[in-house]
Design a protein around this motif. Structure first.
Motif, PDB file in Angstrom:
ATOM      1  N   ASN A 104     -28.650  25.646   7.972  1.00 43.70           N
ATOM      2  CA  ASN A 104     -28.717  24.474   8.834  1.00 43.70           C
ATOM      3  C   ASN A 104     -30.159  24.108   9.167  1.00 43.70           C
ATOM      4  OD1 ASN A 104     -26.109  23.264   9.649  1.00 43.70           O
ATOM      5  ND2 ASN A 104     -25.602  25.364  10.258  1.00 43.70           N
ATOM      6  N   PRO A 110     -24.541  23.109  14.485  1.00 42.81           N
ATOM      7  CA  PRO A 110     -23.609  22.917  15.596  1.00 42.81           C
ATOM      8  C   PRO A 110     -23.996  23.713  16.838  1.00 42.81           C
ATOM      9  CG  PRO A 110     -22.427  23.400  13.544  1.00 42.81           C
ATOM     10  CD  PRO A 110     -23.882  23.697  13.309  1.00 42.81           C
ATOM     11  N   ASP A 150     -21.114  25.175   7.126  1.00 42.22           N
ATOM     12  CA  ASP A 150     -20.989  23.898   7.810  1.00 42.22           C
ATOM     13  C   ASP A 150     -21.176  22.771   6.800  1.00 42.22           C
ATOM     14  OD1 ASP A 150     -20.637  25.021  10.408  1.00 42.22           O
ATOM     15  OD2 ASP A 150     -22.797  25.445  10.466  1.00 42.22           O
TER      16      ASP A 150
END
Length: 279
Positions: A104, A110, A150
């Motif tokens: 990420n 998130p 993700d």
């Protein structure tokens, strides 16, 4: 066995798990499981950048043999992998045993937790001050056992040629490493020009049915003997630039007993004479 140095980094503030403070004790216990000739312990700060600087200094003290870095959260891996990248250039392949991609960015994460960004930071994208100075090309990363990506991570894997092997055997993993950056290692296949591998192990790569002492357990993981067999296949074929052991949150005696034997064997196979890289 070649000389072994263990660097203990009880960092926990990069984790998003509510039990993250257990990582300090986990790092201490992991370090004790490593049969090492030299032991270095990094005093962690609340600021991840400050701790990263201390890790960089500790890694810089290692002169030969196998470097084993124990955490702590996966964010600890920034400096050991970055140091290997600076030393070995495009010969370096990063093999990432983990339930998660850790790919990420601050924008896509998130949770906002750095331990889920560190591999992306090693490719050059991440929080200011926590990014590799010489990025690792995505095509020289192999994800093994990763089963929880993700959406932003999945897109990055798809778009940038990251090798993703949710299920694999030793031969398949060796082939994936050999296929990284075709042509970058010298066309003659000569000794010393092939891939050099950094092995990262987040213990949540293991199936929580057999090992649960992690902050982010994810069903469907590897068995301990599978993990050891895969790492052994890598170490048998390639030079090992370093070994990272991360994310142990002690909670069950049976997990500690399992890990004690597993860590000993992982270090042993990675420290085979003639396979660990000189520094």
């Amino acid at each position: 066995m070649a000389g072994v140095t263990v660097v203990e980094v009880g960092q926990w503030r990069g984790s998003g798990a509510f039990t993250a403070e257990r990582l300090r004790e986990g790092a201490r216990l992991l370090a004790g499981m490593v049969g090492a000739d030299q032991r270095l312990r990094v005093e962690v700060d609340d600021d991840l950048r400050s701790t990263a600087g201390k890790v960089r200094a500790a890694v810089g003290q290692v002169q030969g043999g196998l470097l084993v870095t124990v955490g702590g959260d996966c964010g600890v891996e920034l400096e050991p992998v970055a140091a290997a990248r600076e030393r070995y250039g495009d010969r370096l392949v990063v093999v990432w045993f983990d339930a998660h991609g850790d790919l990420n960015t601050p924008e896509s994460s998130p949770s906002g937790a750095y331990h889920g960004m560190v591999l992306r930071a090693l490719t050059g994208e991440g929080p200011e001050g926590l990014v590799a100075r010489e990025p690792v090309a995505p095509g020289r990363i192999v994800l093994v056992g990763v089963r929880d990506l993700d959406s932003g991570e999945a897109a990055f894997v798809e778009d940038h040629g990251v090798r993703h092997l949710p299920v694999v055997d030793g031969a398949g993993l060796v082939a994936a490493i050999e296929g990284c950056g075709a042509g970058a290692f010298g066309d003659d296949g000569s000794e010393g020009r092939g891939p050099v591998v950094y092995v990262h192990v987040d213990f949540d790569v293991l199936d929580p049915l057999v090992f649960r002492s992690v902050g982010c357990p994810t069903p469907g993981g590897l068995q301990p003997d599978q993990l050891l067999s895969l790492v052994a296949a890598v170490a048998e074929r390639f030079e090992v630039a370093g070994l990272g052991l991360m994310e142990y949150e002690p909670s069950r005696q049976e997990d500690q007993e399992l890990l004690t034997g597993l860590v000993e064997e992982l270090v042993k196979v990675c420290a085979q004479p003639g396979r660990t890289t000189p520094r």
